[in-house]
Design an enzyme around this catalytic site. Structure first.
Site, PDB file in Angstrom:
ATOM      1  CB  ILE A  77      -0.957  -0.009   1.210  1.00 31.84           C
ATOM      2  CG1 ILE A  77      -1.918  -1.200   1.124  1.00 31.84           C
ATOM      3  CG2 ILE A  77      -1.735   1.300   1.288  1.00 31.84           C
ATOM      4  CD1 ILE A  77      -2.780  -1.391   2.349  1.00 31.84           C
TER       5      ILE A  77
ATOM      6  CG  ASP B 255      -9.767   4.532   7.219  1.00 30.12           C
ATOM      7  OD1 ASP B 255     -10.973   4.810   7.386  1.00 30.12           O
ATOM      8  OD2 ASP B 255      -9.380   3.510   6.623  1.00 30.12           O
TER       9      ASP B 255
ATOM     10  CD  GLU C 177     -10.423   0.683  13.590  1.00 30.75           C
ATOM     11  OE1 GLU C 177     -10.939  -0.281  12.989  1.00 30.75           O
ATOM     12  OE2 GLU C 177      -9.270   1.078  13.374  1.00 30.75           O
TER      13      GLU C 177
ATOM     14  CG  HIS D 201     -10.064   0.242   9.442  1.00 25.80           C
ATOM     15  ND1 HIS D 201      -9.377  -0.260  10.511  1.00 25.80           N
ATOM     16  CD2 HIS D 201      -9.234   0.065   8.372  1.00 25.80           C
ATOM     17  CE1 HIS D 201      -8.201  -0.742  10.131  1.00 25.80           C
ATOM     18  NE2 HIS D 201      -8.102  -0.549   8.828  1.00 25.80           N
TER      19      HIS D 201
ATOM     20  CB  ALA E 231     -10.383  -2.309   1.868  1.00 22.77           C
TER      21      ALA E 231
END
Length: 320
Positions: free
Chosen positions: A154, A260, A265, A286, A289
């Site tokens: 990434i 993110d 979370e 998050h 993707a």
């Protein structure tokens, strides 16, 4: 004829992945909305998970015939790998490169949104504020440098996109990457995290969460950054010491931060109310993707991994 295998999908998957799972004979597929989902310990030959399901020693000890766990996406902080290995269960995950384009897109979007104050101005307009151009200046990222902490797939795509879009310098830090990493990316590699932080206009995190990396961006590291710098963490919560970041924001040590990935979370008003007081903070749950294209592709790959393991043709992405 091969005996019927039971595949339990414990979390939502893209419809393309579910269609593939249900297209094969000799497989019983239990979907997340099925009342029998809770019986996977007794009945499942394979389970498909994402980030919400946590698999512990107790889970692996209870299972009766589980052969494989496949997690869509990278990172397996929610799976006890040692317990899986102890009980003879294979754990596989998507190849890291699969999410690279989607996550890299988000990172550039977050950097630009902070630098140009897009979300701040949008919120002000929605509340009826009068926007005065001369008092709402953003910051250009043209020819600004990006510091990539962790030279993974990434991070590499972020570097390539940054070079193409911004024309800025790429600074990379990764003590574990081979010396010849990123041969096709024009970059300056440093052996010092502090040097990267001091030289970068945008810092983006790309390392797994381990004992060594937890809190690797703390008060000391934040003080080494430029006051005009942007910090982005779309990797794993825990890499950034959030209390130290909150102090840095209060004392205007950095330009802003986009998260993110965070300790709790998804981020809630209850957990992060102090962060939400700052216009120069962006939080997303998050979603790196989370594009339709990526969810289809990675979901289909996860389904194919299950088939490969159960049919004995391979173990792609095997961790244990």
């Amino acid at each position: 004829m091969r005996p019927v295998c039971a595949i339990f999908v414990l979390e939502p998957y893209h419809e393309d992945a579910l269609a593939l799972l249900q297209s094969r004979p000799n497989y019983k597929v239990v979907l997340p909305n099925n009342d029998f989902k809770a019986d996977w310990h007794e009945l499942a030959d394979a389970i498909l998970i994402r980030s919400e399901t946590r698999l512990t020693e107790k889970d692996f000890a209870r299972q009766k015939k589980l052969r494989v766990v496949v997690k869509q996406g990278v990172g397996v902080n929610n799976v006890d790998l040692e317990a899986a290995k102890k009980h003879g269960v294979i754990v596989c995950t998507n190849t890291p490169a699969l999410n690279s384009e989607s996550v890299a897109e988000l990172i550039l979007a977050l950097a630009l949104t902070l630098a140009r104050r897009i979300s701040e101005i949008d919120r002000r307009i929605r509340t009826g504020d009068k926007i005065i151009w001369s008092q709402t200046l953003g910051m250009s990222l043209f020819q600004k440098s990006v510091g990539v902490v962790g030279m993974d797939d990434i991070g590499k795509v972020v570097a390539q996109k940054w070079k193409g879009a911004m024309g800025g310098k790429i600074i990379a830090f990764d003590p574990y990457a081979p010396k010849d990493a990123w041969p096709d990316v024009d970059h300056l590699r440093t052996s010092s995290l502090g040097d990267l932080l001091a030289a970068s206009d945008v810092v983006t995190m790309h390392v797994p969460l381990t004992k060594a990396t937890r809190g690797m961006i703390g008060a000391k590291q934040l003080s080494q950054m430029k006051k005009s710098a942007i910090l982005i963490n779309a990797s794993r919560g825990g890499l950034v010491n959030e209390l130290a970041l909150l102090r840095a924001l209060k004392y205007k040590q950095i330009h802003g931060a986009a998260l993110d990935a965070m300790e709790f979370e998804p981020p809630t008003l209850e957990a992060y109310s102090e962060f939400f007081e700052f216009d120069n903070v962006i939080m997303t749950p998050h979603i790196g993707a989370s594009t339709a294209e990526n969810q289809s592709q990675s979901g289909v790959e996860a389904a194919e991994t299950v088939f490969a393991v159960l049919e004995g043709t391979g173990e792609p992405g095997r961790l244990v």
